[in-house]
Design a protein around this motif. Structure first.
Motif, PDB file in Angstrom:
ATOM      1  N   THR A   1      -6.033  -3.456 -49.391  1.00 26.46           N
ATOM      2  CA  THR A   1      -6.609  -2.373 -50.190  1.00 26.46           C
ATOM      3  C   THR A   1      -7.797  -1.772 -49.432  1.00 26.46           C
ATOM      4  O   THR A   1      -8.235  -2.319 -48.433  1.00 26.46           O
ATOM      5  CB  THR A   1      -7.100  -2.905 -51.551  1.00 26.46           C
ATOM      6  OG1 THR A   1      -7.928  -4.035 -51.301  1.00 26.46           O
ATOM      7  CG2 THR A   1      -5.939  -3.304 -52.419  1.00 26.46           C
ATOM      8  N   GLY A   2      -8.280  -0.647 -49.926  1.00 23.84           N
ATOM      9  CA  GLY A   2      -9.434  -0.001 -49.292  1.00 23.84           C
ATOM     10  C   GLY A   2      -9.142   1.452 -49.028  1.00 23.84           C
ATOM     11  O   GLY A   2      -8.041   1.944 -49.286  1.00 23.84           O
TER      12      GLY A   2
ATOM     13  N   THR B   1      -8.852   2.948 -46.205  1.00 24.91           N
ATOM     14  CA  THR B   1      -7.937   3.165 -45.083  1.00 24.91           C
ATOM     15  C   THR B   1      -6.479   3.161 -45.520  1.00 24.91           C
ATOM     16  O   THR B   1      -5.679   3.963 -45.045  1.00 24.91           O
ATOM     17  CB  THR B   1      -8.134   2.061 -44.020  1.00 24.91           C
ATOM     18  OG1 THR B   1      -9.530   1.907 -43.800  1.00 24.91           O
ATOM     19  CG2 THR B   1      -7.436   2.390 -42.732  1.00 24.91           C
TER      20      THR B   1
ATOM     21  N   VAL C   1      -3.214  -9.229 -49.310  1.00 27.86           N
ATOM     22  CA  VAL C   1      -3.866 -10.202 -48.415  1.00 27.86           C
ATOM     23  C   VAL C   1      -5.052 -10.887 -49.081  1.00 27.86           C
ATOM     24  O   VAL C   1      -5.405 -11.997 -48.705  1.00 27.86           O
ATOM     25  CB  VAL C   1      -4.359  -9.576 -47.079  1.00 27.86           C
ATOM     26  CG1 VAL C   1      -3.220  -9.048 -46.257  1.00 27.86           C
ATOM     27  CG2 VAL C   1      -5.398  -8.521 -47.291  1.00 27.86           C
ATOM     28  N   ASP C   2      -5.645 -10.219 -50.067  1.00 32.31           N
ATOM     29  CA  ASP C   2      -6.830 -10.822 -50.665  1.00 32.31           C
ATOM     30  C   ASP C   2      -7.018 -10.349 -52.106  1.00 32.31           C
ATOM     31  O   ASP C   2      -6.297  -9.460 -52.575  1.00 32.31           O
ATOM     32  CB  ASP C   2      -8.085 -10.547 -49.819  1.00 32.31           C
ATOM     33  CG  ASP C   2      -8.271  -9.065 -49.498  1.00 32.31           C
ATOM     34  OD1 ASP C   2      -7.635  -8.221 -50.140  1.00 32.31           O
ATOM     35  OD2 ASP C   2      -9.066  -8.767 -48.590  1.00 32.31           O
TER      36      ASP C   2
ATOM     37  N   LYS D   1     -16.206   2.788 -38.022  1.00 31.62           N
ATOM     38  CA  LYS D   1     -15.408   1.666 -37.487  1.00 31.62           C
ATOM     39  C   LYS D   1     -15.380   1.677 -35.948  1.00 31.62           C
ATOM     40  O   LYS D   1     -14.818   0.768 -35.334  1.00 31.62           O
ATOM     41  CB  LYS D   1     -13.964   1.735 -38.020  1.00 31.62           C
ATOM     42  CG  LYS D   1     -13.830   1.707 -39.544  1.00 31.62           C
ATOM     43  CD  LYS D   1     -14.051   0.328 -40.115  1.00 31.62           C
ATOM     44  CE  LYS D   1     -14.093   0.325 -41.635  1.00 31.62           C
ATOM     45  NZ  LYS D   1     -12.806   0.437 -42.285  1.00 31.62           N
TER      46      LYS D   1
HETATM   47  C1  GLP Z   1     -12.240  -4.874 -47.834  1.00 27.71           C
HETATM   48  C2  GLP Z   1     -10.898  -5.611 -48.015  1.00 27.71           C
HETATM   49  C3  GLP Z   1     -10.094  -5.633 -46.747  1.00 27.71           C
HETATM   50  C4  GLP Z   1     -10.048  -4.213 -46.206  1.00 27.71           C
HETATM   51  C5  GLP Z   1     -11.426  -3.833 -45.705  1.00 27.71           C
HETATM   52  C6  GLP Z   1     -11.540  -2.387 -45.208  1.00 27.71           C
HETATM   53  O1  GLP Z   1     -13.305  -5.762 -47.882  1.00 27.71           O
HETATM   54  N1  GLP Z   1     -11.092  -6.953 -48.478  1.00 27.71           N
HETATM   55  O2  GLP Z   1      -8.798  -6.129 -47.007  1.00 27.71           O
HETATM   56  O3  GLP Z   1      -9.139  -4.147 -45.165  1.00 27.71           O
HETATM   57  O4  GLP Z   1     -12.433  -4.127 -46.637  1.00 27.71           O
HETATM   58  O5  GLP Z   1     -11.772  -1.476 -46.250  1.00 27.71           O
HETATM   59  P1  GLP Z   1     -11.839   0.108 -46.010  1.00 27.71           P
HETATM   60  O6  GLP Z   1     -10.496   0.533 -45.578  1.00 27.71           O
HETATM   61  O7  GLP Z   1     -12.221   0.675 -47.343  1.00 27.71           O
HETATM   62  O8  GLP Z   1     -12.866   0.350 -44.973  1.00 27.71           O
END
Ligand code: GLP
Length: 231
Positions: free
Chosen positions: A22-23, A25, A52-53, A188
């Protein structure tokens, strides 16, 4: 491209086991996959998706829980059955047992065919924060402070209740047959460079991916701005 990689995996192997993150991206990736299958309906009843989490000690229906995000972004759109959508629990009396059960469920389905990962600004994968040993299996970790305080205030979780992050471990990640790591945005860029060109160290969990035999990295121009290209 990331969405097409997931779609290709499903079309090539209809009973694939695919890990989702999730997120910000991955949101767009999920939308494209949903649109594709709305336009080109396929039999998806054999595919297994898993997250995954997960955030622990919040209601599963909370909009910031990974379960709810994935359900809303992809799982419902693809009409995936409950027993083909595996998630770590948000609430449990025995999280370590739930972690073992989750791992076993993935093994029982033949292991992970494709794992889509985002990248934390500090190099985390899932909720495996810097310092996590590479041999870690599914476990209870922590979120970064910013995310934790946002979720705590949105869910009115009192300070004495632990808001951890349950996550597959780095060892599980490395056991996936194929990995797709996606990163977007200038925030990033530095960690992308470190992940690919720095030393392989638990201080940068994502650096372990340098050792995976079939890991594909997809970046937008901002996230790849420190990478040198050969012309
Ligand atoms: C979070 C999630 C990850 C995710 C990451 C990137 O903490 N636990 O699984 O890949 O951060 O998030 P984003 O895509 O919002 O930067």
């Amino acid at each position: 491209m990331a969405a097409m990689c997931v779609i290709k995996q499903i079309l090539k192997k209809p009973d694939s086991v695919i890990g989702l993150s999730t997120g910000r991206t991955t949101l767009h990736i999920h939308q494209i996959i949903s649109k594709f299958f709305a336009e080109y309906p396929s039999d998806l009843h054999q595919v297994t998706f898993f997250g995954v989490d997960e955030v622990m000690n919040v209601p599963r229906e909370y909009s910031g829980a990974c379960f709810t995000m994935l359900k809303n972004q992809l799982i419902d759109a693809l009409s995936i059955d409950d027993d083909h959508f595996l998630m770590l629990p948000t609430q449990s009396n025995d999280f370590p047992a739930a972690c073992r059960e989750f791992e076993q469920a993935l093994v029982d389905r033949g292991g992970v065919d494709l794992l889509v990962l985002g990248l934390g600004e500090n190099g985390h994968l899932g909720f495996n924060q810097p310092g996590t040993p590479f041999e870690t299996c599914t476990w209870i970790s922590r979120m970064d402070d910013q995310l934790e305080s946002r979720i705590r205030s949105e869910t009115n979780t009192p300070p004495d209740v632990l808001l951890g992050g349950v996550t597959i471990g780095l060892k599980n990640i490395m056991h996936s047959r194929k990995i797709l790591l996606v990163a977007k945005g200038t925030n990033k860029a530095e960690i992308v460079d470190k992940m690919l060109h720095g030393s392989v160290t638990p201080q940068v969990p994502a650096s372990i991916l340098q050792l995976h035999p079939d890991c594909h990295f997809l970046f937008d121009l901002s996230a790849s701005k420190y990478l040198q290209y050969e012309h």
